[in-house]
Design an enzyme around this catalytic site. Structure first.
Site, PDB file in Angstrom:
ATOM      1  N   HIS A   1      -0.914   8.540  -5.931  1.00 35.23           N
ATOM      2  CA  HIS A   1      -1.973   9.064  -5.060  1.00 35.23           C
ATOM      3  C   HIS A   1      -1.388   9.489  -3.728  1.00 35.23           C
ATOM      4  CE1 HIS A   1      -1.728   4.669  -4.708  1.00 35.23           C
ATOM      5  NE2 HIS A   1      -2.044   4.820  -3.441  1.00 35.23           N
TER       6      HIS A   1
ATOM      7  N   HIS B   1      -2.098  10.075   0.120  1.00 35.06           N
ATOM      8  CA  HIS B   1      -3.032   9.734   1.199  1.00 35.06           C
ATOM      9  C   HIS B   1      -3.114  10.899   2.180  1.00 35.06           C
ATOM     10  CE1 HIS B   1      -3.276   5.222   0.662  1.00 35.06           C
ATOM     11  NE2 HIS B   1      -2.125   5.413   0.049  1.00 35.06           N
TER      12      HIS B   1
HETATM   13  P1  5GP Z   1      -1.594   2.190  -1.868  1.00 32.40           P
HETATM   14  O1  5GP Z   1      -1.257   1.002  -1.029  1.00 32.40           O
HETATM   15  O2  5GP Z   1      -1.477   1.899  -3.343  1.00 32.40           O
HETATM   16  O3  5GP Z   1      -0.831   3.423  -1.458  1.00 32.40           O
HETATM   17  O4  5GP Z   1      -3.104   2.534  -1.521  1.00 32.40           O
HETATM   18  C1  5GP Z   1      -4.158   2.273  -2.373  1.00 32.40           C
HETATM   19  C2  5GP Z   1      -5.402   2.772  -1.665  1.00 32.40           C
HETATM   20  O5  5GP Z   1      -6.468   2.746  -2.601  1.00 32.40           O
HETATM   21  C3  5GP Z   1      -5.824   1.902  -0.477  1.00 32.40           C
HETATM   22  O6  5GP Z   1      -5.886   2.713   0.694  1.00 32.40           O
HETATM   23  C4  5GP Z   1      -7.193   1.361  -0.889  1.00 32.40           C
HETATM   24  O7  5GP Z   1      -8.086   1.290   0.185  1.00 32.40           O
HETATM   25  C5  5GP Z   1      -7.648   2.345  -1.939  1.00 32.40           C
HETATM   26  N1  5GP Z   1      -8.500   1.767  -2.981  1.00 32.40           N
HETATM   27  C6  5GP Z   1      -8.308   0.614  -3.640  1.00 32.40           C
HETATM   28  N2  5GP Z   1      -9.295   0.428  -4.562  1.00 32.40           N
HETATM   29  C7  5GP Z   1     -10.117   1.503  -4.460  1.00 32.40           C
HETATM   30  C8  5GP Z   1     -11.308   1.872  -5.146  1.00 32.40           C
HETATM   31  O8  5GP Z   1     -11.822   1.193  -6.029  1.00 32.40           O
HETATM   32  N3  5GP Z   1     -11.884   3.055  -4.774  1.00 32.40           N
HETATM   33  C9  5GP Z   1     -11.348   3.852  -3.803  1.00 32.40           C
HETATM   34  N4  5GP Z   1     -11.982   4.996  -3.513  1.00 32.40           N
HETATM   35  N5  5GP Z   1     -10.218   3.526  -3.129  1.00 32.40           N
HETATM   36  C10 5GP Z   1      -9.619   2.359  -3.444  1.00 32.40           C
END
Ligand code: 5GP
Ligand code: ZN
Length: 138
Positions: free
Chosen positions: A99, A101
């Site tokens: 993903h 950001h």
């Molecule tokens: P990472 O640390 O993996 O780069 O970021 C994961 C992101 O996914 C975090 O910013 C978190 O807030 C978001 N996230 C986690 N669970 C969900 C969810 O169920 N729905 C949405 N829309 N975002 C999520």
């Protein structure tokens, strides 16, 4: 993947605030935003790491990011954005579905540049830089 939260959003099994969709890509608001408008852009197919995303899906992903950045900035009247990927657990990746950001930034918001994500800066010799250059360029 059955236990992946982002696959569940792509499949419509759990709700997401979807802001953009193409053949290979879906974008939705982050559930725990770092700023208003914090958006996640994902390939619809499950891949854990960026280098596992096929070239056509990666091109679609980054075209979507390119399209979305000005839309996100305009939507929340942001001055700028940080755009980044936590690519692997050691880099802070918690959801193992690639993903991107898009984090809106505002003058005086107290945040940091992307340079703040790494640890202590290394002091590299010219030889070490030569080796790294050669290893990456192949
Ligand atoms: P990472 O640390 O993996 O780069 O970021 C994961 C992101 O996914 C975090 O910013 C978190 O807030 C978001 N996230 C986690 N669970 C969900 C969810 O169920 N729905 C949405 N829309 N975002 C999520
Ligand atoms: Zn997934």
């Amino acid at each position: 993947m059955s236990d992946c939260i982002f696959c569940a959003i792509v499949d419509g099994d759990i709700p997401g605030r979807i802001v953009h969709e193409t053949e290979h890509t879906l974008a939705f608001l982050d559930a725990n935003p770092l700023a208003p408008g914090h958006t996640l852009v994902v390939p619809k197919e499950h891949h854990a790491r960026l280098d596992e995303v096929p070239a056509d899906a990666a091109a679609d992903l980054f075209a979507a990011v390119n399209d979305l950045v000005p839309r996100v900035e305009a939507a929340v009247d942001a001055d700028a954005t940080n755009v980044g990927i936590n690519n692997g657990p050691a880099a802070g990746q918690e959801v193992d579905h690639v993903h991107v950001h898009i984090v809106p930034r505002f003058e005086g918001d107290g945040g940091s540049p992307i340079h703040a994500v790494a640890g202590e800066r290394p002091d590299l010799s010219d030889e070490e830089l030569d080796d790294i250059e050669a290893a990456i360029s192949g």
